[in-house]
Structures are given as structure tokens and as C-alpha cells.
Design an enzyme around this catalytic site. Structure first.
Site, PDB file in Angstrom:
ATOM      1  N   GLU A 103      44.491 116.603  19.714  1.00 44.56           N
ATOM      2  CA  GLU A 103      43.841 117.171  18.525  1.00 44.56           C
ATOM      3  C   GLU A 103      44.144 116.342  17.285  1.00 44.56           C
ATOM      4  OE1 GLU A 103      41.672 119.420  18.555  1.00 44.56           O
ATOM      5  OE2 GLU A 103      41.970 120.644  20.340  1.00 44.56           O
ATOM      6  N   ASP A 250      35.787 116.913  29.570  1.00 46.24           N
ATOM      7  CA  ASP A 250      34.571 116.563  28.832  1.00 46.24           C
ATOM      8  C   ASP A 250      34.595 115.213  28.126  1.00 46.24           C
ATOM      9  OD1 ASP A 250      36.506 117.576  27.137  1.00 46.24           O
ATOM     10  OD2 ASP A 250      35.237 119.061  26.180  1.00 46.24           O
ATOM     11  N   GLU A 344      32.137 131.641  24.838  1.00 44.92           N
ATOM     12  CA  GLU A 344      33.105 130.618  25.237  1.00 44.92           C
ATOM     13  C   GLU A 344      32.961 130.284  26.721  1.00 44.92           C
ATOM     14  OE1 GLU A 344      36.455 128.210  23.749  1.00 44.92           O
ATOM     15  OE2 GLU A 344      34.527 128.958  23.104  1.00 44.92           O
ATOM     16  N   GLU A 362      28.974 121.872  19.783  1.00 43.68           N
ATOM     17  CA  GLU A 362      28.437 121.025  20.854  1.00 43.68           C
ATOM     18  C   GLU A 362      26.945 121.260  21.117  1.00 43.68           C
ATOM     19  OE1 GLU A 362      32.734 120.868  21.092  1.00 43.68           O
ATOM     20  OE2 GLU A 362      31.366 122.588  21.013  1.00 43.68           O
ATOM     21  N   THR A 448      34.248 112.097  19.283  1.00 41.83           N
ATOM     22  CA  THR A 448      34.046 113.451  19.813  1.00 41.83           C
ATOM     23  C   THR A 448      34.193 114.499  18.716  1.00 41.83           C
ATOM     24  OG1 THR A 448      34.589 114.885  21.691  1.00 41.83           O
ATOM     25  CG2 THR A 448      36.448 113.931  20.468  1.00 41.83           C
TER      26      THR A 448
END
Length: 830
Positions: A103, A250, A344, A362, A448
Site C-alpha cells: 500500500e 490482480d 465487495e 476499478e 495501479t
């Protein structure tokens, strides 16, 4: 969509951004995040611990740094310059705090690099930022060095967490005990680290990121070319072997493709293409993207999908594979129509699996990519629906709040930094022409986290020496687009409406918007002949009755053709005994030490494994000790303190059974699990039973209960105020100071109307129930042919529930002399 309409929506997006960013700066800055319901900043250590979610927070004004390059894209150049000055003045990166390497890399390092690239561009243009001297790049380099200790492993895969001040292995670091990391966590470093190396001239960052990518590639399953979800950072063994394109994996796939675009290194494209072929072979079942076992990829391992996979159609657009991108995106759009937002997680039947919606971007990202690829205004309408729903259902006075459950619309007190970093970029770009942007967006690639890195890095900055990956020989059938970007004219010649053609077959996938039409009779062909009806009788004995179609009334199915030997199937169920639904027996946590003395009682949920508290007359009593780590997913650091006491642990990160085993090994006599979802409580949320991990849980013998967040906060507050807190865990019916309750016995009763005294022909004599109708109400009276043995007056409870089940399932009275009432003498003839 007209240019005027696009302008209106674009202005609305800017107004929404101003509301969100302005609320953060007014109510939260310099805190990491805004709490939009509380109208204050979220400062780590000052709010209840949320487990791993809080590892994004490093006391480095996360939302400000994550938003910097968004300000430039939205043409807010004055605000950008002001925000950069604030970041340079206020942000420190040497805090004694444990953060997520993944993160911090994508949000903070990426944010600093994107902002530096923008500041440098504006400085070169000569009209602003003339004072800027690469300070953001220096901050990025400092942060890079603070993340490097995470790569100090034998495999080259990074630790998942690092202490910004003390690194990983220092005695003061409070981390370094982790043995696992997710595939995406290790494989989502290359863009930021390579860009940092190219911009700073220090090759060490790119070298480490490339090494981690090499390990993941080497550890792929060679038969399927898939990777798992969680890997051991020391020996490279897979810990979780399910493979998909959503959470946990991902951005590894995303960064293989984008590393090729940013760095021009063919090895990343080769690897991506091999993985992509495997994904399309095993995981993609248009419009679905399933999770499979990496060693046995024909086996689907779960029946639900998570919302993070919504990025994948955008990645497929970069690959040039438009058809499956359109199909999956349309499926996701239908889910948002049904539930307002992407939950989610949702099932393959498009029902809610996990109801949260965290304002994730996304789906908007994929919508932007598809619009740019197709030019189809349909995707502008999709974007418009995203804007409208955000405004209608998530906007609050102090920003935008995540949705706790899409089924109820309840809010959660969080606005993650990615909402400002990504959502507003993609929405603004969707409704903007190139001429309306302050930069040429085609000169950049999105990380991302949607930070902007210039694709010119591969040519203007030399590749770092000694870390160019060896080309790995692979056998692969190249398709037309393996090494080139396709055009829609090549893919769909002379068909400008190709996207609509693909979408239309998924238009009513979830049932939303479809006019109701009764389903036709489904025909089933069986080897039946007019002169041989034995199979029909056999099926009847199984509860299935067959009717020839020509016997079905023409009014109901007039359009059906008659077929000899084709039958309509009617399933008949005859219920003889009701099976009670599995009842969740409420448990309680009772605070019994001073000053509570049993007066504070918290409703708790039970577990399907461990000690059965409903059979423990006196419950389990002990002193509370908070587990360390709080999630109890790793080795227990304070086992000596926990031994002989009741442990307090936070839900999340691993299964309940895993936590229970670790705490049982540490010597705990009981565990209270506290929900990590803020605001959850037993009044609004039904209790549930905690379940095991699929394996045998007979080895777990300690007492286990579950508290929702609000009840758990009472317990943690008590522990902070009074060091020694004693609690009692027991089933609610055994709560101290309360009498026992008797659970009613349920049965089926067959009723028939009869003359008084008449008995059904052929029925055996025995206990009967007679309904007595009187002027003052309905009474239930029991009669018996013979006087039963024993006597004595029944208790009040026995009067209320005056039956009991015997072993042969007959019903017998509890007492012969149930008290009569004044009405019992009235006329009982129905």
C-alpha cells in the site's frame, strides 16, 4: 451524448471532487484519511484498530499525497502548487509505525513520483512551479530506502510490512515475523521502483523489484502457467493455491503488462502473454472470471467473485482483447444496476456475498478504457450512472462515505485515499477531450493507483546496469496481437456497432430490466412407451408425477406441441415433519469484576466448534488479555500473559479456527472475537455461528464467542480504563441473575372438523388435542382416555408446554390434572 451534456457532467465531477478533497483538507488534514461521518481525521492509534486495513496509514498525510497528481489532471494547478508546498512542509516519512509495503508503494511512493513528474512538467513550461527543485523526488528516494529493508529475504520476495523508522529485523521494528505475502503484494513494485531508479539514478530499487517478479515467474505452476494467491517469502512455496484475477493476484498481471509499456523490456510482455493465455483458458468463462486451483485449473474453488476483478476488462483493452472485455464489463454493469454498486463480493448468480462497497474505482477504470477503445457513447452513460449513484447514495455533509452494505445502504465511516486518487481521475478523463486537459494523457501510463508515469522513461532514461532480466525461452503459440496493438477495424471489420452486438447477449443477465414472461414448460424425454408404464410408476414412488403433454390444458399451454413420449414433470413434495431451522443460540459476555459486577451484559454469537457453552452450567470465567498480534493470525507474542486467561482478538486476515488454535496453543481458556467492521452491532445485524476452516476442528476445545464492533468497543474501553477486567462467557439462557427458559417443542398437528365425540375411522385411540371455543378466547385442552400414572400439580412451565416427546415420537401429557378454567365447561361442539 452532446458536448454540452458532457460538460455538465464534467463540471459535476469537479464539484464532487471539491467536496471530497475540501472536506479532507478542512476536517482531516494532516491526518492520513477523512472519517466522513465523524467529520474528523483518522489518526492511527487514536481510533479503534481495524487490523490490516490500518497498515495503509503511516502518519504521512496519505490522502494528500495520493491526490496530488489528480489535482493536475483536473486542471487545479493553483491547488496543486499549494498542496505540494504543504507536503514538503508537513509530511514526515520516518515515523515509528508499521505499514504495508504494498500500500505504501502504490499510494505514497507512486503519489510522490506522479506529483514530481507533474511538478517538473509545469516547471519546464515556465509559467509556474519555478521554485521547485525536485523535492518530491528526494522524498520518494527517502521512502524507497525506507521500504528496501522489506526485501531482505532469502527468496527476494519482500516482507508484507515494514517499520518506516526501524525497518524489519530491528528489535524495535514490531514486525518481521510474517512468513507469507500475497502475489500482488510482491508483484506490484516494478513500476514505482523502476521509475524511482530511472529518475534518481540509483539502480537498487529496480533490481529488487525485478528479482521479486522473477521469483513469482519461476514459482508459477508450470503445467497451467497460473500463480497462487499467497506465497511464503522465505522458501517460495505456495500457501494458498487458488488462482484468479481478483484480490491477491490482480495487479501482478497488470504490472507485467505495464512494465513492458513503461520500460520496453520484452521479457515482461512474454510473461504476460503466457499468463494471459492461461487466464483465458481456465479462469475466463465469459462473462464470468472464476477462481480455480492452480494445480488443477479445471476445478473452480469458489462460487463468488470479488469486486477487485473489475479492473480486468481495462487490462484486456490494453492487451487488445476487446470482446471478453466488453462481456465482463457488461456483466459488472448489470450487477451495479441490481445493487446500485459493485458489492465487495458477489456470487456467480449475482447475489450479494459481501455487501460492502468501499468506493472502489476499478469499474470506472474499465469503463474509461473501453470508451477510449471503442468510442461507444454507451460507456459515457455507464460513467454517468456511476456519478449519479455516488452523489445519491454516498455523499454526506463531510465528503463521501463507503457503503457498509449495498442491501441496506448503511454508511461506513471511511473514505479511502484511492477514491480521490483514482475515481475522480477516471471519471473526469472519461468526459474530457484531449484539448481540455492540461497534459497529454497519452504520454503517461497509469499505475495501479492511477498515478502518472511517463512512458518516455524507457528511452530517455537508460536501463539500470546489471538488472536486465534474462530472456526465458518459452514455447507459445503467438496470436495476431501478441506483439502489436490491434485496431477495431482489424478486430471487427465494417461493424461500427460491434460493442453493442457483444453486449446485447448479456443485457438481462441478472434479470434487471427484463419484462416478466412465464417460463415455458420444460420438456424432458424419457424412454417411455404407451404400452410400458412401469417407469412412470417407479418415478411416482420417488415423488415425481408425469403427465403427457397432450393432457395439459390448452388454456395454460396452448402453444405447446404434442409429442408422443414427452411428459411434463411435476415435482410433488409431501411434508410429514418440519425440520426446525438451525437456531443460533445467543451467548453473552458478562463483565463481573468491579465496577461492573455483572450489570454490563453484551450479546455475543456462538461458534460451531470449540466448547459448547450451552452445556456449561456456570460458563467460563477469566481475565481479559488482548492478543498480540491483535488478529492472532501469526505467532502469539504474549503467550505468557494469555495463558489461563480469556483472549481478545480481532476478526479478519485468517479463519476463526486458525486464530482459535493459535490462542489455544498459547494457553487461553477462551477467546472473544471482535468484528473489524466499524459500527456493526447485534441490534442491526443478525447473530451468526462462527464456522471452522473446512478441516476437523475437534482439536479446538476452548470457549469461543463473537462480538460485533459496537459491543466489542465496550469491552476494549473497559480494558483500557481498568487493567484487570474479569468476564463470564455463557449461553444467554444461563446468564447470571436470570431464570432458565424452556424451549418450546415444535410438531406438526393434523386438524380435521368432526362431530363431537366422533373419532376418525381407523384411527388409533390415544392422546388427542381438542380446541375449545369460548366467549373469552380460545383455550387448548388436552384429553386422555385413561388416567396416566403419577399425579401432582404441574409447574407453570409445564402448563405452558404440556407435551413431551418420547422415544417413539408419540406425544404424551405431562400431567393428568392440568388446571381447568371457568370456560372449560362451555359447549365444545364446533
Amino acid at each position: 451524448m452532446t458536448p454540452e451534456e458532457k460538460t455538465v457532467i464534467r463540471d459535476q465531477i469537479v464539484e464532487m471532487f471539491d467536496h471530497a478533497y475540501g472536506s479532507y483538507m478542512k476536517h482531516a488534514y494532516p491526518a492520513d484519511e477523512l472519517m466522513p461521518l465523524s467529520c474528523r481525521g483518522r489518526v492511527r492509534g487514536q481510533e479503534p484498530n481495524r487490523g490490516d486495513i490500518d497498515d495503509s496509514l503511516g502518519k504521512f498525510s496519505l490522502t494528500l499525497i495520493d491526490t496530488l497528481d489528480t489535482l493536475v489532471v483536473l486542471n487545479k494547478l493553483d491547488e496543486f502548487e499549494d498542496a505540494v508546498r504543504k507536503a514538503l512542509r508537513d509530511v514526515r516519512l520516518d515515523n515509528d509505525v508499521v505499514v504495508s509495503v504494498f500500500e505504501t508503494n502504490i499510494r505514497v511512493l507512486g503519489g510522490l513520483l506522479g506529483a514530481h513528474v507533474m511538478a517538473d512538467l509545469l516547471r519546464q513550461r515556465g509559467d509556474r512551479m519555478q521554485w521547485y527543485r525536485d523535492e518530491l523526488l528526494h522524498m520518494a528516494k527517502e521512502l524507497g530506502h525506507r521500504l528496501l529493508p522489506a526485501f531482505n529475504t532469502t527468496s527476494g520476495l519482500p516482507y508484507p510490512k515494514v517499520n518506516l523508522r526501524h525497518g524489519v529485523l530491528s528489535p524495535l521494528s514490531r514486525t518481521g515475523t510474517e512468513s507469507d505475502t500475497c502475489t500482488a503484494c510482491a508483484g506490484t513494485m516494478i513500476l514505482e521502483f523502476a521509475a524511482l531508479s530511472r529518475l534518481s539514478g540509483e539502480s537498487v530499487f529496480e533490481e529488487h523489484a525485478r528479482k521479486a517478479m522473477d521469483v513469482l515467474w519461476e514459482r508459477r505452476q508450470k503445467g497451467s502457467d497460473l500463480v497462487g494467491t499467497v506465497i511464503n517469502i522465505h522458501n517460495g512455496e505456495w500457501v494458498r493455491r487458488e488462482s484468479g484475477v481478483g484480490a491477491g493476484i490482480d495487479s501482478y498481471y497488470e504490472y507485467l503488462m505495464k512494465a513492458y509499456i513503461l520500460l520496453g523490456d520484452n521479457v515482461f510482455l512474454e510473461r504476460f502473454n503466457i499468463h494471459y493465455s492461461a487466464i483465458m483458458k481456465y479462469i475466463s468463462q465469459p462473462p464470468l472470471l472464476l477462481n480455480v486451483h492452480m494445480h488443477n485449473p479445471t476445478v473452480s474453488v469458489r462460487s463468488w467473485m470479488d469486486s477487485l476483478l473489475a479492473f480486468f476488462p481495462g487490462l484486456q483493452v490494453l492487451r487488445g482483447d476487446l470482446k471478453p472485455a466488453i462481456e465482463t464489463h457488461e456483466m459488472l454493469y448489470q450487477v451495479t444496476k441490481q445493487h446500485k454498486f459493485l458489492p465487495e463480493a458477489f456470487t456467480t448468480e449475482f447475489r450479494v456475498h459481501w455487501g460492502q462497497h468501499l468506493l472502489r474505482p476499478e469499474f470506472a477504470e474499465s469503463t474509461y478504457y473501453l470508451y477510449k477503445a471503442t468510442g461507444d457513447p454507451y460507456y459515457l452513460r455507464v460513467g454517468q450512472s456511476i456519478v449519479e449513484k455516488l452523489n445519491a447514495y454516498t455523499r454526506v455533509p463531510c465528503g463521501f462515505a463507503a457503503v457498509q452494505d449495498v442491501r441496506t445502504g448503511a454508511h461506513e465511516d471511511r473514505m479511502d485515499s484511492f477514491f480521490l486518487a483514482e475515481m475522480f481521475k477516471y471519471l473526469y478523463l472519461l468526459f474530457s477531450e484531449k484539448s481540455q486537459l492540461p497534459i497529454n494523457i497519452d504520454d503517461y501510463i497509469f499505475t495501479t493507483e492511477a498515478h502518472l508515469l511517463p512512458v518516455s522513461l524507457s528511452t530517455t532514461q537508460p536501463s539500470c546496469q546489471g538488472n536486465v532480466t534474462e530472456m526465458i525461452p518459452v514455447s507459445q503459440e503467438d496470436d495476431l496481437f501478441t506483439h502489436s496493438c490491434p485496431s477495431t477495424e482489424t478486430l471487427f471489420p465494417n461493424n461500427p456497432s460491434f460493442a453493442k452486438t457483444i453486449r446485447d447477449s448479456y443485457k438481462y443477465l441478472t434479470g434487471v430490466g427484463r419484462a416478466f414472461r412465464p417460463l415455458p414448460v420444460r420438456e424432458i424425454e424419457l424412454p417411455l412407451h404407451d404400452n410400458g408404464m412401469e417407469p412412470v410408476e417407479f418415478l411416482k414412488s420417488m415423488g415425481i408425477s408425469l403427465t403427457p403433454l397432450n393432457e395439459v390444458t390448452a388454456g395454460d399451454y396452448g402453444s405447446q406441441k404434442e409429442h408422443k413420449g414427452v411428459y411434463r414433470v411435476k415435482l410433488v413434495a409431501e411434508v410429514s415433519q418440519t425440520l426446525e431451522e438451525e437456531e443460533v443460540v445467543p451467548h453473552v459476555v458478562q463483565l463481573i469484576s468491579p465496577p461492573y459486577l455483572g450489570r454490563t451484559v453484551l450479546t455475543a454469537g456462538p461458534a460451531k466448534f470449540g466448547m459448547d457453552l450451552s452445556k456449561q452450567e456456570h460458563g467460563v470465567k477469566g481475565r481479559l488479555v488482548r492478543a498480540c498480534p491483535y488478529t492472532a493470525c501469526g505467532p502469539i507474542d504474549n503467550a505468557m500473559e494469555i495463558k489461563g486467561h480469556i483472549a481478545l482478538a480481532l476478526r479478519g486476515d485468517c479463519m476463526f479456527a486458525v486464530k482459535a488454535r493459535r490462542l489455544q496453543e498459547a494457553g487461553a481458556i477462551g477467546v472473544i472475537f471482535i468484528d473489524h467492521r466499524e459500527g456493526s452491532n447485534s441490534e442491526d445485524t443478525p447473530l451468526f455461528q462462527m464456522v471452522g476452516d473446512g478441516d476437523s476442528t475437534e482439536d479446538i476445545t476452548l470457549a469461543l464467542v463473537f462480538l460485533f464492533s459496537r459491543e466489542g468497543a465496550v469491552l476494549t474501553a473497559a480494558l483500557e480504563e481498568h487493567n484487570n477486567v474479569d468476564v463470564l462467557l455463557l449461553a444467554k439462557e444461563r446468564e447470571m441473575g436470570h431464570g432458565k427458559t424452556v424451549k418450546p417443542f415444535g410438531m406438526n398437528i393434523k386438524l380435521r372438523l368432526a362431530e363431537q365425540g366422533e373419532l376418525e375411522e381407523g384411527a388409533a385411540r390415544g392422546p388427542t388435542l381438542e380446541f375449545v371455543l369460548g366467549k373469552e378466547g380460545v383455550l387448548l385442552k388436552e384429553e386422555e382416555e385413561e388416567e396416566p400414572q403419577g399425579g401432582g400439580r404441574p409447574s407453570q412451565e409445564q402448563q405452558q408446554f404440556c407435551e413431551k416427546a418420547t422415544e417413539d415420537a408419540r406425544t404424551e401429557p405431562c400431567s393428568a390434572d392440568s388446571p381447568q378454567t371457568p370456560n372449560s365447561g362451555t359447549d365444545t361442539n364446533p
